[in-house]
Each structure stands twice: as C-alpha cells, then as structure tokens.
Motif scaffolding. Structure first.
Motif, PDB file in Angstrom:
ATOM      1  N   VAL A  89      -4.926  29.024 116.159  1.00  0.00           N
ATOM      2  CA  VAL A  89      -5.541  29.216 117.471  1.00  0.00           C
ATOM      3  C   VAL A  89      -6.987  29.617 117.217  1.00  0.00           C
ATOM      4  CG1 VAL A  89      -5.438  30.456 119.651  1.00  0.00           C
ATOM      5  CG2 VAL A  89      -3.344  30.073 118.336  1.00  0.00           C
ATOM      6  N   VAL A  90      -7.932  28.831 117.716  1.00  0.00           N
ATOM      7  CA  VAL A  90      -9.338  29.176 117.504  1.00  0.00           C
ATOM      8  C   VAL A  90      -9.985  29.440 118.856  1.00  0.00           C
ATOM      9  CG1 VAL A  90     -11.563  28.427 116.606  1.00  0.00           C
ATOM     10  CG2 VAL A  90      -9.463  27.820 115.392  1.00  0.00           C
ATOM     11  N   LEU A  91     -10.519  30.640 118.999  1.00  0.00           N
ATOM     12  CA  LEU A  91     -11.173  31.025 120.242  1.00  0.00           C
ATOM     13  C   LEU A  91     -12.663  31.206 119.966  1.00  0.00           C
ATOM     14  CD1 LEU A  91     -11.030  31.928 123.202  1.00  0.00           C
ATOM     15  CD2 LEU A  91     -10.425  34.224 122.397  1.00  0.00           C
ATOM     16  N   ARG A 114     -11.517  23.919 127.685  1.00  0.00           N
ATOM     17  CA  ARG A 114     -12.738  24.672 128.013  1.00  0.00           C
ATOM     18  C   ARG A 114     -12.372  25.822 128.936  1.00  0.00           C
ATOM     19  NH1 ARG A 114     -17.156  23.926 126.660  1.00  0.00           N
ATOM     20  NH2 ARG A 114     -17.444  22.334 125.084  1.00  0.00           N
ATOM     21  N   LEU A 115     -13.003  26.924 128.751  1.00  0.00           N
ATOM     22  CA  LEU A 115     -12.787  28.029 129.686  1.00  0.00           C
ATOM     23  C   LEU A 115     -13.987  28.960 129.617  1.00  0.00           C
ATOM     24  CD1 LEU A 115      -9.957  30.211 128.117  1.00  0.00           C
ATOM     25  CD2 LEU A 115     -11.447  28.692 126.889  1.00  0.00           C
ATOM     26  N   ASP A 116     -14.162  29.766 130.629  1.00  0.00           N
ATOM     27  CA  ASP A 116     -15.375  30.574 130.731  1.00  0.00           C
ATOM     28  C   ASP A 116     -15.121  31.956 130.145  1.00  0.00           C
ATOM     29  OD1 ASP A 116     -17.780  31.589 131.300  1.00  0.00           O
ATOM     30  OD2 ASP A 116     -17.695  31.281 133.468  1.00  0.00           O
ATOM     31  N   THR A 117     -15.211  32.034 128.848  1.00  0.00           N
ATOM     32  CA  THR A 117     -14.824  33.284 128.181  1.00  0.00           C
ATOM     33  C   THR A 117     -15.686  34.470 128.587  1.00  0.00           C
ATOM     34  OG1 THR A 117     -16.225  32.674 126.313  1.00  0.00           O
ATOM     35  CG2 THR A 117     -13.883  32.133 126.146  1.00  0.00           C
ATOM     36  N   LEU A 118     -16.939  34.212 128.895  1.00  0.00           N
ATOM     37  CA  LEU A 118     -17.849  35.334 129.142  1.00  0.00           C
ATOM     38  C   LEU A 118     -17.493  36.120 130.402  1.00  0.00           C
ATOM     39  CD1 LEU A 118     -21.290  33.835 128.086  1.00  0.00           C
ATOM     40  CD2 LEU A 118     -20.189  35.858 127.132  1.00  0.00           C
ATOM     41  N   THR A 119     -16.906  35.435 131.362  1.00  0.00           N
ATOM     42  CA  THR A 119     -16.638  36.127 132.630  1.00  0.00           C
ATOM     43  C   THR A 119     -15.160  36.425 132.856  1.00  0.00           C
ATOM     44  OG1 THR A 119     -16.371  34.032 133.795  1.00  0.00           O
ATOM     45  CG2 THR A 119     -18.593  34.947 133.703  1.00  0.00           C
ATOM     46  N   MET A 120     -14.311  35.937 131.975  1.00  0.00           N
ATOM     47  CA  MET A 120     -12.877  36.151 132.189  1.00  0.00           C
ATOM     48  C   MET A 120     -12.492  37.610 132.009  1.00  0.00           C
ATOM     49  SD  MET A 120     -11.139  33.023 130.185  1.00  0.00           S
ATOM     50  CE  MET A 120      -9.693  32.576 131.070  1.00  0.00           C
ATOM     51  N   PRO A 121     -11.633  38.106 132.892  1.00  0.00           N
ATOM     52  CA  PRO A 121     -11.105  39.451 132.651  1.00  0.00           C
ATOM     53  C   PRO A 121     -10.142  39.421 131.470  1.00  0.00           C
ATOM     54  CG  PRO A 121     -10.129  38.495 134.614  1.00  0.00           C
ATOM     55  CD  PRO A 121     -11.183  37.544 134.154  1.00  0.00           C
ATOM     56  N   ARG A 122      -9.894  40.614 130.995  1.00  0.00           N
ATOM     57  CA  ARG A 122      -9.109  40.768 129.780  1.00  0.00           C
ATOM     58  C   ARG A 122      -7.751  40.042 129.831  1.00  0.00           C
ATOM     59  NH1 ARG A 122      -9.442  45.000 126.041  1.00  0.00           N
ATOM     60  NH2 ARG A 122      -7.541  45.378 124.858  1.00  0.00           N
ATOM     61  N   ASP A 123      -7.000  40.307 130.890  1.00  0.00           N
ATOM     62  CA  ASP A 123      -5.656  39.743 130.963  1.00  0.00           C
ATOM     63  C   ASP A 123      -5.671  38.226 131.007  1.00  0.00           C
ATOM     64  OD1 ASP A 123      -4.654  42.220 130.878  1.00  0.00           O
ATOM     65  OD2 ASP A 123      -4.281  42.400 133.037  1.00  0.00           O
ATOM     66  N   GLU A 124      -6.670  37.696 131.692  1.00  0.00           N
ATOM     67  CA  GLU A 124      -6.742  36.258 131.809  1.00  0.00           C
ATOM     68  C   GLU A 124      -7.051  35.624 130.448  1.00  0.00           C
ATOM     69  OE1 GLU A 124      -9.177  33.156 134.635  1.00  0.00           O
ATOM     70  OE2 GLU A 124      -9.019  35.265 135.268  1.00  0.00           O
ATOM     71  N   LEU A 125      -7.944  36.273 129.717  1.00  0.00           N
ATOM     72  CA  LEU A 125      -8.303  35.761 128.395  1.00  0.00           C
ATOM     73  C   LEU A 125      -7.074  35.733 127.484  1.00  0.00           C
ATOM     74  CD1 LEU A 125     -10.842  34.878 126.743  1.00  0.00           C
ATOM     75  CD2 LEU A 125     -10.921  37.217 125.877  1.00  0.00           C
TER      76      LEU A 125
END
Lengths: 415, 415
Positions: A89-91, A114-125
DNA sequence: AGTATTTTTTCGGGGCTCGAAAAAATGGGG
DNA sequence: CCCCATTTTTTCGAGCCCCGAAAAAATACT
C-alpha cells in the motif's frame, strides 16, 4: 552477540539463507547455492528437499538454454509463486495505490486512486486505506488466505520499528499507527515504511552491483527525503526512520522551510523552494502547497534556455544539496548517490553547484569520484521496495520460523 | 545473513558469549550465565568446564558475602588475569603513553612520555612508538608471551578497518599504517583506533545504564571529535573512522578552520577558535598551533566573570555545536551526549547557546530532554577504550577461535 | 553402447545442545 | 547430631544438524 545460539536456530537460519539465495539468484542449482552459502552439498540437498516438500520452492527444469555441458544437468530451484502473496500500500500526496504480489515477486493485481490527502480528516484517510485493501480481498481471483504480509509505504517520517507514521507532508494528521490498524483490521502482519527507505531497498534489488553495502537514495520532490544503506543495512534513527537530510540546517536563520524552521536544505532544494526562488518571491515567502510536475519540468526547460532567476534557483538548490551531502559525507564518508524524483530530471542544472559545494566540505576531498545516478519516477521504486520488504519478511519469519531471537540481555559487544 | 552457519561455529559463538557474560558481570555463577545467555545449564556447565581447563576462567569461591541462602552455594566464575595480557598505546599531541593490562582488565605496567609530535619527522614518530612498546617487552616482570594484542589509539582519522592513521592534527605526517607496523615489529595482532571511538567504548563499559545502545561522545579539545554508538555498535564511515562532526559545515564560507576549509563547526568551537574569538582576532586569523589547557581554563574563568568577548566566544562555540548536533540529530534522532575534554569543563558557558541552536533544528523538537554529561579528562577514557577493545578481541578471536566468518557472498539482506 | 563428467542424494560419523535426573553442597529444625 | 529441604552443578541419553565420502543419477561425448 545478543543471546545464545540454540541448536534449533541453526537450521532456521540456514533455511532462511537458502530461500534468500534463491530469491537473489532467481534459478540457482543446488550446487550454486552450496557455493554462495558456504554450506555443504548434503545440507543444501536436505534443506531444499524440505522446502520443495513444503511448497516453498519448486524445481524448474532449469537452464534449457545450457545443454552444452557434460554431466548431469543442473536442476534450477525457484520460488513457488503460489507459496504466498504480499500486499503493498503506497500513500503519497493525493494518491493511494495498492498491489498484490506473488511469492516470486510478480504483480498479480493492483488498483490506484486519487484522493485529496491534504484536506481529508483523519478517519477518512484511514478509511480510504482500509477500503482499498479490503477491495483487493474481495477480489474473487485472489486467494485471500495466501496474503501473508502487508507493507505500507508513506511519504513522511515513520517510527524506527515500522509501526506508525509520525508525521507526513501529505496530511496535517500525525501519529497514525497504520501498521497496527491494518493488522487489527485484516489479521495480517503489517509494517509502515518510510518512502525513501523503500526506494533504497528497491535500488539494491534492481542494481546490486552499484548499490551494495553503502549508498544513498535522495528524493528530490516537493520535499527532500533520503534513504540510506550503510554496511549493507538500512539506516534508521534511534526513534524514527531518521535520515532527514532535507532538514539539516544549511544556513542558520536562512530561508523559511515548510517545516516552520529556517535554513533547512529543503528550503533551498525542495520543489517549492526552487519555485519560490525562480519566481523571486523572497526567502520568507510562505511555501506554496504543491507545484505540479509539469510546472517543474517547464521551469527546468526555461532554466536550460535562459540564464535567469530560474537557473539561479537550481544553482541554489545544488549548493544546498551539496553542503547537506558534504555534511553527511563528513559523518559517513562518500558513497554512491541515486537522485530520484521529478527534480532528478533536472539534475544537469543542479550538479555543477552541488559539486562545487561538496568540494568545500570535508567529504569533498574525493568529490570528483562521487557518482550520481538519476531516476525521475519514485513511485515504482517505493512499491518495489515495499514488495521486497514484505517478501523478505515472509522468507525469514514465516518460512523459516523458530525460537525468536529474544532481545538480548547481554547486549552487543561494542569494544 | 552473510554466510551459512557451520556446525562448528555454534560452539565457538557460545564460548565467546560465556566469556563475554563473565567479563560483563564480573563474577557470575553458572546459573546466572545460563539466565543471561539463554543457554541451558548443561551447555554452560560444559563450556565453562572447558574454559577453566584452558586457564581462561577461574572459579573464585565467590560471594563470601552471601551465605544466607539455603542450598548449594554458587561458585563465581571470573576471568583469569594471567590468561593473557594486552597492551595499549595512546598517541596524542606531544604525549605518548603505553600500558600493559592483564586479562581481567587491571593495569600492570605503564609508561608516559612527552615528545614534540608536531615537528617530528615520520620515522622518528614511528620509532618513538616502537621504542616505548619495546621497553615494555624488555621489562623482566612482564611475561612477554602473554601479550596477545596491541590496541593503539590516536587523535585523528583512522581507516574503517582500524589499520592505519590517515590524518592527524598532532603531526603533519599522513597515512601511517601503525597497526601493520606494530604487527611486523612485534608479531602480535594490533589495531589503530580513533580516539573518540575509544572514548565511546570506554563510556559504555563505565556506565552501561546511561550509555547503552545509542549515544554520542564528543571531544571538546583543540579540535572537535566524535565517537558514535548506534544500535549498540560503534559507528564508522564507509572508508574512514568517520563521524567528523567537527568538520560539518556550520556556516558556508564562514570562519577559517584548521583543516583549511571555511565554516566548519570546529572553526567556532575548537579551543583555537574560542581563543581566536575571545581575543577578537577575526575569523580569518590563522588558527594558533596549540592553546594550553591552563589558558583555556583561565579563559573560561574570565568568561564566567565578565560579559565580554570571552563569553561571546563560548556562546559562538555553543551555537556551532548546537547546529552541528542538530544536524546530526536530523539524521539519527536525539541520543544522550557525553562532552569530554578540557572545554567540557566550560560546558556551563556553552550549554545555553547550544540548546538554543538545537531548538532551531529538526532534532530539537525534544531539545529539553536531550541530556548532557561532562568528563574533562579524555586520556583515561581513550586508554580504557583501547584496553577493552583489545581484551574483547582476545575474548572473541583467540579464546573462541574457529572458522572465520568469511566475507559473505550472499550479502546482508536489506529488504 | 560404454565412458567421462557433473549434479544430487544417501549414509555414517562426529558435535552440539537440551531435558531430566542425579550428585553435590549447604542451612535449618527436631 | 542427623536428616531433610533447597539450590547449584554435573552427568547421561536422546535428538538434531552439518559434514565428508561414496554412491546414484543424468547427460554428452566417442
């Protein structure tokens, strides 16, 4: 000399060594293995017979090419691809990918997202990471039970035991114990690896002639990362993954770094710093969030064409990297360097100032003999490194299990 | 995983471990050794019986203090002082010393001698070292044949295999293979060790609670040296002894260093640099050859009394050391530090600026928790370190000999 | 088809460590 | 003063493991 060697450890270690020799050589004969390991033919015969019986190795009527030698032909041994599988798994910034790899190292399934890592809350990430792994497990083609290990790689600082992400530039979240989270969710041993360390592992497998016992992998991207192999082993800090070349101080009180401090190497050589200098925004300008790879390539093209602030920006990057490397060389002596990442493609703009700076440092006495290699694409390296990391774990801990080497009470001898 | 473990290695390693356990514990019983090594009582019994028979260990009707326990009393095992002896040779600025140490670690003879190392020609320097050793061999009290190892320590850079001095501030001569020279002359295995590395070895034996797996020994003297223990092992460079903290660049293009480069940590924190700043001679002033310890102590006293250029000089030293240490911590994470040498006695003047500087670096996130200890006298530490180094060699290579671990062809596994 | 050559397996021997039991050495209590 | 409980150390048989030598297997050459 941590703890006594029990009799059972002996076979365990030699089993692990045979597996390792096969993984390294690809399709060695028993005789070759005996030669590289130094064990006798009888021992290799016994161990490989066991391993074949357990389905870990297979005889692969090898070397159909070579029939010109007299004598009984060699039987090649190879890893049984179905013996196990591992998952990587590479993030990275705005990007998550997963791959399933068979025991022989071939990718058998993958997914990218693709996902918006910078704005995601912890649980979502965390949730996204678990979800992408879960989808692999739901794949009917994949034999779930064969996945023996998950290795996750992340851009950022991890702890030295490969359990947790401590800090990462791709998210404001800190201290996420991804390894534990994955283990709890899927019941499979997992590790959380630093991206640059995995680059180093992969380089060693790709080109063992050049990258053997001592070398340096440097990621030139938005930030500056480093993976270090010294004396044949991956170097980590005492608590964290360590090796933060990018945050060594190049100029006390100097340019503003993304980390909030001043004068870090990264504040001159990271993409945002090169961008800032090229646009003449001043060293106190807040680092921009992200510069696209395309923008960086355009910047490099411009710098090659005109002798303007763009070229000067790359020069400053080279100088900072040179002094940083020089300081590193003062500690460990010079070693081969691999420059990885989008700015590695602009290494021609960086190299002159870098060499000039190194020459002014203690490590620069042999600066001309220090060799650099470049590789613009870091993601494949990180994935390969994670895969090898996970496979090696399976080799050693699952297929050559035994009395675990308890933490030694006697301690290593330093004198 | 360098090479296959032969069956004979097993006993060899376990012998070495028993010896090591005895050296560490002093007078452990067989039962204690079994506990610390994890080997069975029967094995310990067999091995210690062998070692006693060979005169390496002795039974020392131990623990006369403890007779209050029921049961058969423990028999303490200790190193037989007469099993062997080692010799240490320490060469530092204008000073040469030699000592003979018995197998249990007690000094049984020593000699010290002043000489003008800076001006001596090469042959004379070598000759003096050989002569002082030869005089020990001519000592009628000493059983010549018992000397099994010579460890020489020197201020300066040595090669990573402990064979030669590559460069030293105490002499203009370079590349003297002292280890080979001593071996050729006396026919006894010898090594050439870096002074700061030996300080680290000695600290680990003196205070294993504080200095265990990861710590830093810094010599604050005319120059700045460092010995580093990471993950329980002495850290060396890929080619040299490495760890040249003093020649990391603190300020590019800054103060003139003794090494000819500019901006090194040493050019702010070495005795000559503190002296130069205190006397307001300017950063380009040629470093003076030697400042006496008495002068440095007077300077420190003055700095404590008056807030003048002397105090500022120590502040600058602290700043340079702080940034240097901070850069080191960026690579290895924070670890306990021992400050050794004459300027360690002035650490009160150095510490505030040092901590302030560290706080501005990546390693400084936990700067308050970084602990410093001081030890003004380096020579005893260097000698002790050399002695332990030599004794450990005897323990492992002479009293537990066996099939040498050949340089592995397979190589260590990094993945 | 027989022989030379190379790889792989088989077999006996020697070592090593381990667990269990015996032996040794001492203190405590009747 | 003797005997038992307790703890340490040694002894002994069993089980592994590795090695060397010889045998077996598998092929090319003649």
């Amino acid at each position: 000399m941590s703890v006594g060697i029990r009799h059972d450890d002996l076979r365990r270690r030699n089993r692990a060594m045979v597996i390792s020799a096969v993984r390294r050589a690809g399709q060695p004969s028993r005789t070759e293995i005996a030669a590289t390991t130094g064990l006798s033919h009888s021992t290799i015969s016994a161990i490989s017979s066991d391993l074949i019986g357990e389905g870990i190795l297979t005889e692969s009527k090898a070397s159909e090419t070579v029939s010109l030698k007299r004598g009984r032909p060699q039987v090649g041994l190879s890893l049984n691809p179905e013996a196990a599988a591992v998952m990587t798994v590479v993030l990275s910034l705005n990007f998550l990918s997963v791959a399933v790899i068979d025991y022989a190292g071939q990718v058998i399934a993958e997914e990218q997202r693709r996902l918006d890592t910078l704005t995601m809350p912890r649980d979502e990430l965390i949730g996204e990471c678990l979800a992408i792994v879960r989808r692999r497990f739901e794949d009917p083609d994949l034999n779930v039970h064969s996945v023996a290990r998950i290795a996750m790689g992340i851009q950022g600082i991890t702890d030295s035991h490969s359990r947790a992400m401590l800090w990462s530039p791709i998210t404001p979240q800190t201290d996420i114990a991804f390894a534990d989270i994955l283990e709890d969710e899927f019941g499979i041993p997992a590790t959380m690896e630093n991206d640059c360390n995995m680059m180093a592992v992969a380089l060693r497998w790709r080109d063992p002639d050049r990258y053997r016992d001592d070398f340096i992998a440097i990621l030139l991207s938005h930030g500056i990362g480093m993976g270090l192999v010294l004396k044949g082993e991956l170097f980590t800090g005492t608590h964290s993954s360590g090796g933060e070349l990018g945050h060594m101080i190049h100029r006390p009180g100097g340019a503003l770094c993304r980390c909030g401090r001043r004068g870090c190497v990264e504040a001159y050589a990271g993409n945002y710093a090169i961008w800032r200098n090229a646009k003449q925004m001043g060293e106190d300008a807040e680092p921009v969030a992200d510069v696209s790879d395309a923008d960086m390539r355009a910047l490099a093209a411009l710098a090659r064409e005109v002798d303007g602030p763009e070229r000067e920006a790359y020069r400053k990057a080279g100088e900072a990297l040179g002094f940083g490397l020089g300081n590193l060389f003062a500690l460990i002596d010079p070693a081969p360097v691999a420059m990885v990442g989008v700015s590695a493609a602009a290494f021609d703009l960086i190299e002159p100032a870098l060499r000039e700076a190194i020459a002014q440092t203690a490590g620069g006495q042999h600066s001309k003999s220090i060799s650099f290699d470049t590789e613009p694409n870091e993601l494949p390296l990180i994935r390969e490194g994670c895969a090898m990391r996970a496979l090696t774990f399976v080799d050693q801990e699952i297929f050559a299990p035994g009395a675990q080497a308890k933490p030694g009470i006697v301690g290593k001898s330093v004198a």
